[in-house]
Design a protein around this motif. Structure first.
Motif, PDB file in Angstrom:
ATOM      1  N   VAL A 184      38.641  35.938  68.206  1.00  0.00           N
ATOM      2  CA  VAL A 184      36.721  35.629  68.007  1.00  0.00           C
ATOM      3  C   VAL A 184      36.695  34.412  66.767  1.00  0.00           C
ATOM      4  O   VAL A 184      35.677  34.371  66.865  1.00  0.00           O
ATOM      5  N   ASP A 185      36.843  35.415  65.711  1.00  0.00           N
ATOM      6  CA  ASP A 185      36.570  35.391  64.518  1.00  0.00           C
ATOM      7  C   ASP A 185      37.658  33.748  64.120  1.00  0.00           C
ATOM      8  O   ASP A 185      36.890  33.605  62.835  1.00  0.00           O
ATOM      9  N   ARG A 186      38.250  32.839  64.544  1.00  0.00           N
ATOM     10  CA  ARG A 186      39.009  32.774  63.813  1.00  0.00           C
ATOM     11  C   ARG A 186      38.486  31.260  63.746  1.00  0.00           C
ATOM     12  O   ARG A 186      38.691  30.563  62.071  1.00  0.00           O
ATOM     13  N   ASP A 187      36.796  31.461  63.940  1.00  0.00           N
ATOM     14  CA  ASP A 187      36.186  29.625  63.290  1.00  0.00           C
ATOM     15  C   ASP A 187      35.610  30.323  62.099  1.00  0.00           C
ATOM     16  O   ASP A 187      34.986  29.017  61.526  1.00  0.00           O
ATOM     17  N   ILE A 188      35.444  31.276  61.705  1.00  0.00           N
ATOM     18  CA  ILE A 188      34.198  32.443  60.863  1.00  0.00           C
ATOM     19  C   ILE A 188      35.303  32.311  59.681  1.00  0.00           C
ATOM     20  O   ILE A 188      35.007  32.000  58.145  1.00  0.00           O
ATOM     21  N   PRO A 243      45.937  35.913  58.491  1.00  0.00           N
ATOM     22  CA  PRO A 243      47.112  35.053  59.599  1.00  0.00           C
ATOM     23  C   PRO A 243      46.794  34.543  60.286  1.00  0.00           C
ATOM     24  O   PRO A 243      47.635  33.120  60.014  1.00  0.00           O
ATOM     25  N   ILE A 244      45.514  34.015  61.692  1.00  0.00           N
ATOM     26  CA  ILE A 244      45.324  33.080  61.742  1.00  0.00           C
ATOM     27  C   ILE A 244      44.664  32.076  61.326  1.00  0.00           C
ATOM     28  O   ILE A 244      45.460  30.582  60.844  1.00  0.00           O
ATOM     29  N   PRO A 245      43.729  31.843  60.685  1.00  0.00           N
ATOM     30  CA  PRO A 245      43.004  30.639  59.523  1.00  0.00           C
ATOM     31  C   PRO A 245      43.569  30.129  58.771  1.00  0.00           C
ATOM     32  O   PRO A 245      44.224  29.125  58.531  1.00  0.00           O
ATOM     33  N   SER A 246      44.708  31.047  58.530  1.00  0.00           N
ATOM     34  CA  SER A 246      46.538  31.086  57.119  1.00  0.00           C
ATOM     35  C   SER A 246      47.514  29.853  57.831  1.00  0.00           C
ATOM     36  O   SER A 246      48.310  29.641  57.306  1.00  0.00           O
ATOM     37  N   PRO A 289      33.584  42.343  68.605  1.00  0.00           N
ATOM     38  CA  PRO A 289      33.397  40.924  68.053  1.00  0.00           C
ATOM     39  C   PRO A 289      32.217  39.604  68.253  1.00  0.00           C
ATOM     40  O   PRO A 289      32.524  39.080  66.912  1.00  0.00           O
ATOM     41  N   PHE A 290      31.986  40.040  69.140  1.00  0.00           N
ATOM     42  CA  PHE A 290      30.446  38.941  68.593  1.00  0.00           C
ATOM     43  C   PHE A 290      29.213  39.610  68.886  1.00  0.00           C
ATOM     44  O   PHE A 290      28.494  38.639  68.710  1.00  0.00           O
ATOM     45  N   MET A 291      28.968  40.707  68.205  1.00  0.00           N
ATOM     46  CA  MET A 291      27.669  41.077  67.949  1.00  0.00           C
ATOM     47  C   MET A 291      27.319  40.555  66.667  1.00  0.00           C
ATOM     48  O   MET A 291      26.101  40.930  66.243  1.00  0.00           O
ATOM     49  N   LYS A 292      28.166  40.403  64.948  1.00  0.00           N
ATOM     50  CA  LYS A 292      27.797  39.782  64.140  1.00  0.00           C
ATOM     51  C   LYS A 292      27.209  37.906  64.515  1.00  0.00           C
ATOM     52  O   LYS A 292      26.517  38.131  63.890  1.00  0.00           O
TER      53      LYS A 292
END
Length: 319
Positions: free
Chosen positions: A97-101, A112-115, A160-163
């Motif tokens: 969910v947070d890969r764009d952040i 691992p995902i953003p890298s 994951p969406f609460m922030k």
């Protein structure tokens, strides 16, 4: 290499920034499995401990209530496996969910995902595998506990969406990470009672406090990318707020012990727990990220102290 470039599992770029140096994943895990274990935070197991302790507290509490060992050891083993597996699943979902952040925050862009270590489809498949293992563990309990465990997925899914929409994502995390305080009791009693509910409420307070400490590491980056947290909400009053939530945790857990007829050893465990939390508050400096991480991780020991008192009380009665 940039945050979006592919990094081989044996390169420095593949290491996660906030993972302890020399962790077992980097040293011993098969190279092809390391990115997935990092995605589950297996190189930083503190979250598994923090998810497990409310389960173990509750299992010990209900054993005290019933006055017999029953299936306590078996349930403790199940909660041990379930906590670490489901924490890994939750982290995987969070990173999807947070890969764009995460690629915009210094501490998380090496995940691992953003890298580029793990693709989105690969992460989704890994999430499914971990969830399947968690389901197998859950199905070992009675029907009430199974349904209660399944109901927790709603909280896990929205966290994951609460922030993005509230300054209180730590409260939602508190619900998710404290669900075990209900599960431990339900797994044996096939129902809930006041001690379990009080323990759950106290655990929620505990989680809000320690995750506020954790969030203090990222305040500057979070403010830039528009992520909200109690650390940003409390600002310079973070120390007082953490102290208030820790105090609430101690009072509510004390209520759980009192309504459960717990003995002196349980209260000694609670006293040790309270002293540990107090020294965290006294040491806390919300501007010192390294110290905040150290204090956050020390809650593994705080949870162990409380459990030691509860299980010692059980053993005293049984023996």
């Amino acid at each position: 290499m940039g945050p979006g470039s592919a990094a081989g599992p044996n390169t420095l770029a593949s290491k996660v920034a906030d993972a302890p140096a020399g962790n077992w994943v980097d040293r011993y895990a098969p190279a092809g499995l390391r990115p997935f274990l990092r995605l589950s935070r297996a190189d930083r197991p503190i979250g598994g401990w923090l998810l497990m302790w409310p389960c173990w507290w509750s299992a010990a509490l209900v054993a005290l209530h019933q006055g017999s060992a029953g299936q306590t050891l078996w349930h403790l083993a199940l909660f041990l496996v379930g906590a670490f597996v489901m924490r890994g699943a939750g982290c995987t979902l969070n990173d999807l969910v947070d890969r764009d952040i995460d690629d915009k925050v210094e501490r998380t862009r090496s995940r691992p995902i953003p890298s580029g270590q793990v693709s989105v489809p690969g992460a989704a498949a890994w999430l499914g595998l971990q969830s399947l293992i968690g389901l197998v563990v859950l199905l070992q309990f009675n029907r009430f506990a199974v349904l209660l465990g399944i109901s927790s997925l709603a909280v896990v899914a929205v966290y994951p969406f609460m922030k993005r929409i509230t300054s209180w994502p730590q409260a939602v995390l508190g619900l998710a990470f404290s669900w075990g305080a209900l599960m431990g009791w339900a797994g044996t009693a096939a129902g809930l009672a006041l001690p379990a509910l009080a323990l759950f409420a106290g655990s929620v307070m505990w989680v809000i406090a320690y995750d506020t400490i954790y969030a203090c590491q990222d305040k500057e980056d979070d403010a830039i990318v528009g992520v909200r947290s109690t650390a940003l909400l409390f600002g310079d009053k973070a120390q007082a707020a953490v102290g208030a939530f820790y105090a609430g945790a101690v009072v509510l857990i004390g209520l759980a012990l009192a309504t459960n007829g717990s003995g002196l050893l349980s209260y000694l465990g609670l006293a040790g727990f309270a002293l540990h939390l107090a020294q965290q508050v006294l040491r806390l400096d919300h501007r010192d990220g390294a110290l905040c991480l150290t204090l956050f991780r020390s809650n593994r020991d705080a949870g162990a102290i409380l459990f030691a008192g509860l299980i010692a009380d059980c053993l005293w009665r049984w023996l």
